[in-house]
Scaffold this active site. Structure first.
Site, PDB file in Angstrom:
ATOM      1  N   TYR A  91       0.670  -1.109  -0.014  1.00 46.66           N
ATOM      2  CA  TYR A  91       0.054  -0.030   0.000  1.00 46.66           C
ATOM      3  C   TYR A  91       0.945   1.262  -0.015  1.00 46.66           C
ATOM      4  O   TYR A  91       0.355   2.460   0.227  1.00 46.66           O
ATOM      5  CB  TYR A  91      -0.872  -0.063   1.321  1.00 46.66           C
ATOM      6  CG  TYR A  91      -1.877  -1.180   1.270  1.00 46.66           C
ATOM      7  CD1 TYR A  91      -3.020  -1.194   0.380  1.00 46.66           C
ATOM      8  CD2 TYR A  91      -1.596  -2.338   1.885  1.00 46.66           C
ATOM      9  CE1 TYR A  91      -3.926  -2.295   0.327  1.00 46.66           C
ATOM     10  CE2 TYR A  91      -2.576  -3.551   1.801  1.00 46.66           C
ATOM     11  CZ  TYR A  91      -3.596  -3.425   1.086  1.00 46.66           C
ATOM     12  OH  TYR A  91      -4.224  -4.330   0.792  1.00 46.66           O
ATOM     13  N   TYR A 470     -11.803  -1.923   0.313  1.00 51.43           N
ATOM     14  CA  TYR A 470     -11.687  -1.695   1.824  1.00 51.43           C
ATOM     15  C   TYR A 470     -10.585  -1.110   2.223  1.00 51.43           C
ATOM     16  O   TYR A 470     -10.457  -0.587   3.453  1.00 51.43           O
ATOM     17  CB  TYR A 470     -11.849  -2.970   2.440  1.00 51.43           C
ATOM     18  CG  TYR A 470     -10.848  -3.634   2.767  1.00 51.43           C
ATOM     19  CD1 TYR A 470      -9.641  -4.533   1.653  1.00 51.43           C
ATOM     20  CD2 TYR A 470     -10.034  -3.765   4.102  1.00 51.43           C
ATOM     21  CE1 TYR A 470      -8.710  -5.001   1.928  1.00 51.43           C
ATOM     22  CE2 TYR A 470      -9.247  -4.571   4.374  1.00 51.43           C
ATOM     23  CZ  TYR A 470      -8.196  -5.357   3.316  1.00 51.43           C
ATOM     24  OH  TYR A 470      -7.080  -5.806   3.352  1.00 51.43           O
ATOM     25  N   ARG A 471      -9.658  -0.964   1.197  1.00 46.73           N
ATOM     26  CA  ARG A 471      -8.104  -0.291   1.640  1.00 46.73           C
ATOM     27  C   ARG A 471      -7.414  -0.068   0.316  1.00 46.73           C
ATOM     28  O   ARG A 471      -7.752  -0.748  -0.444  1.00 46.73           O
ATOM     29  CB  ARG A 471      -7.637  -1.260   2.371  1.00 46.73           C
ATOM     30  CG  ARG A 471      -6.138  -1.046   3.093  1.00 46.73           C
ATOM     31  CD  ARG A 471      -5.953  -2.360   3.784  1.00 46.73           C
ATOM     32  NE  ARG A 471      -4.641  -2.290   4.614  1.00 46.73           N
ATOM     33  CZ  ARG A 471      -4.143  -3.245   5.096  1.00 46.73           C
ATOM     34  NH1 ARG A 471      -4.415  -4.513   4.871  1.00 46.73           N
ATOM     35  NH2 ARG A 471      -2.728  -3.266   5.602  1.00 46.73           N
TER      36      ARG A 471
END
Ligand code: ADP
Length: 545
Positions: A91, A470-471
């Site tokens: 991420y 969700y992310r």
């Protein structure tokens, strides 16, 4: 190479703020190299990794030192970016959303402050890694189980705050949070829930409190810096069975999900269940070149070859059954009955005592017992040369109809864009988190551009069908936030109203999850932010770059 600067800073003004920070923390805890260290850049950038480069990294060792950092940042309008250990590699790793931010890294605050065996919880500082917690529980003979994600070197607190998943029974990590201590942007120190009364004896046993529940406010947020977290741990079960079911045909996907759902909702299967397609399983143990020399997507015959040679299924489901032996065996019979109705489904299972050690358990079964490892790293050997990845991970109901809709949409778009369809699905009690890994060579500009285009198509098309991420990676935080557009984006407006109230100078992780402060000159810098404006809040996060 010129020094990376925060928006609105000159080299001289940055040097002066860094000197102030060094006075508070000590020289050794302020790291501002002339060129950003690769350790602090996005390891799998979909473009130039310097776009998300920090100017410096500071490592406070206490709440007081965090408060000192915030005081200085407020005085100079210096954007910060909080990480616990910064191992959130898929991420963005340690890299901040706003180029030039100073990363606040909390790995020095790494104490396990309490383990309560009777009630099943631990109180952790943010620098505690999954490996640290596992060692601590074993070294002190605690009969408690934790849950860990695919890579054990990350922070337990950071992962739970980001809503990470593991495969042990308490694998929905954010659901195990109970009671936080948080330093607010203005330096105030808050304990949530029952932690704000005296010495807060029920802080880590009751998620509520008096008034609104605040824990959730600090998940995937930029409203504060979490310095302590209560986390529930599972009492060690008498035994557990690690189960694997392989499905002979691609078409077994819907029956697999439909058979699983009642077992999950009815709590026969209590831990997370993980389903993976053949490509995802093969990525854990082999290299792509074994199956095809063609860079285009793997063909069905190539996938059938994988299935035959590796003895796996087109779909593969893993989960654990936990509890007293009689209960585990009764649950196992229910599982056998249910999945036995799907022709060609093969069930294998191994039973272990609850106090099984790492050495005694098959490596593939370790995640179900919450034993941390670095197993997920194997995926990075898939391509010859470098392998970068970005995960598209929408949420849907745990229902065949929704699951197959996602699989078909994502698979078609992946193949159209020239990528293999690699799927790992985390099945919660009622939800499904479908993780499609786009693997690309980060040194190949054409492949990187294609990966980015594919990701954008998936986010938009997923949202149009009612499925949200969700992310997400730094690169897509605004794009994903834009999809949550009910009532003209009222959720994002509320998020930003709260942001402005709690952090009026906009210093804490600006732009995280698409939440931008009104204050701060983030719209006019040369950062390649995505264009997004929220008209009714009067702010703009657009950039011309
Ligand atoms: P990990 O080391 O587990 O991979 P990180 O430390 O990179 O996780 O944290 C992931 C993300 O979670 C960070 O980018 C940040 O947004 C958020 N985060 C991590 N730790 C904290 C914290 N102590 N307070 C607030 N947010 C945090």
């Amino acid at each position: 190479m010129p020094h990376v600067l925060p928006p609105g800073f000159s080299e001289a003004s940055l040097r002066s703020v860094l000197a102030e920070l060094a006075l508070e923390l000590g020289d050794g805890w302020v790291d501002a190299p002339d060129e950003p260290s690769p350790d602090h850049l996005d390891p799998f950038a979909l473009g130039d990794p310097l776009r998300f480069a920090p100017s410096a990294v500071v490592r406070p060792g206490s709440v007081e030192e965090i408060q000192a950092v915030l005081r200085i940042a407020n005085a100079h309008r210096l954007p910060l970016w909080t990480v616990s250990r910064g191992r959130n590699l898929g991420y963005g790793g340690t890299a901040p959303r706003v180029r030039g931010s100073v990363v606040v890294e909390l790995s020095r605050m790494n104490r396990v402050l309490e383990v309560n065996e009777d009630l099943g919880y631990a109180l952790l500082e943010p620098g505690v890694s999954f490996f640290d917690l596992y060692e601590h529980l074993r070294a002190n003979g605690h009969r408690l189980w934790m849950s860990a994600p695919g890579l054990g070197w990350g922070s337990v607190v950071g992962n739970a705050l980001e809503r990470g998943f593991g495969q042990a029974p308490y694998g929905e990590h954010s659901a195990a949070i109970c009671g936080l201590e948080v330093v607010m942007a203005d330096g105030d120190l808050v304990r949530t829930g029952m932690g704000s009364i005296g010495d807060g004896r029920a802080w880590h046993v009751y998620k509520g409190g008096y008034g609104p529940s605040l824990d959730g406010l600090f998940l995937q947020s930029n409203y504060g810096i979490v310095t302590k977290m209560g986390l529930w741990l599972m009492p060690e079960p008498e035994c557990f069975r690690a189960c694997e079911i392989t499905f002979a045909r691609d078409e077994d996907f819907v029956p697999m999900i439909e058979t699983l759902r009642p077992l999950k909702v009815g709590e026969t299967i209590t831990g997370s269940a993980r389903a993976a397609n053949a490509v995802r399983v093969a990525q854990g143990t082999t290299q792509r070149s074994r199956w095809s020399a063609d860079p285009g997507p793997l063909t069905r015959p190539a996938i059938q070859e994988m299935v035959d040679e590796l003895g796996i299924g087109w779909w593969n489901l893993r989960f654990g059954l936990f509890g007293p032996e009689a209960v585990v065996e009764a649950r196992y019979r229910m599982v056998q009955d249910a999945f036995g109705r799907i022709p060609g489904a093969q069930i294998t299972s191994r039973r272990y005592a609850g106090d099984v050690t790492e050495a005694e358990i098959e490596p593939v079964d370790r995640p179900q017992a919450g034993i941390p490892s670095m197993m997920s790293y194997a995926i990075l050997d898939w391509l010859d040369g470098e392998t970068g990845h970005v995960g598209f991970s929408p949420l849907s109901p745990l229902r065949g109809e929704d699951a197959v809709h996602q699989v078909q949409m994502v698979r078609s778009r992946a193949l159209e864009h020239g990528f293999d369809y690699s799927a790992g699905l985390t099945c919660g009690t009622r939800f499904l988190n479908h993780i499609f890994m786009i693997l690309f060579d980060p040194t190949d500009a054409e492949a990187t551009g294609r990966a980015r285009r594919l990701f954008e198509v998936l986010v938009r098309e997923g949202a149009a069908s009612g499925y949200g991420e969700y992310r997400t990676h730094l690169e897509f935080m605004d794009l994903v936030a834009e999809q949550y557009d009910f009532h003209g984006g009222s959720q994002r407006r509320l998020n930003e109203t709260i942001k402005d109230a709690l952090d009026p100078n906009g210093i804490l992780s600006p732009g995280k999850q698409g939440i931008w402060p009104r204050s701060g000159d983030y719209a006019t810098t040369s950062m390649p932010m995505r264009s997004s404006s929220v008209a009714s809040s009067g702010r703009s996060t657009s950039s011309t770059a």
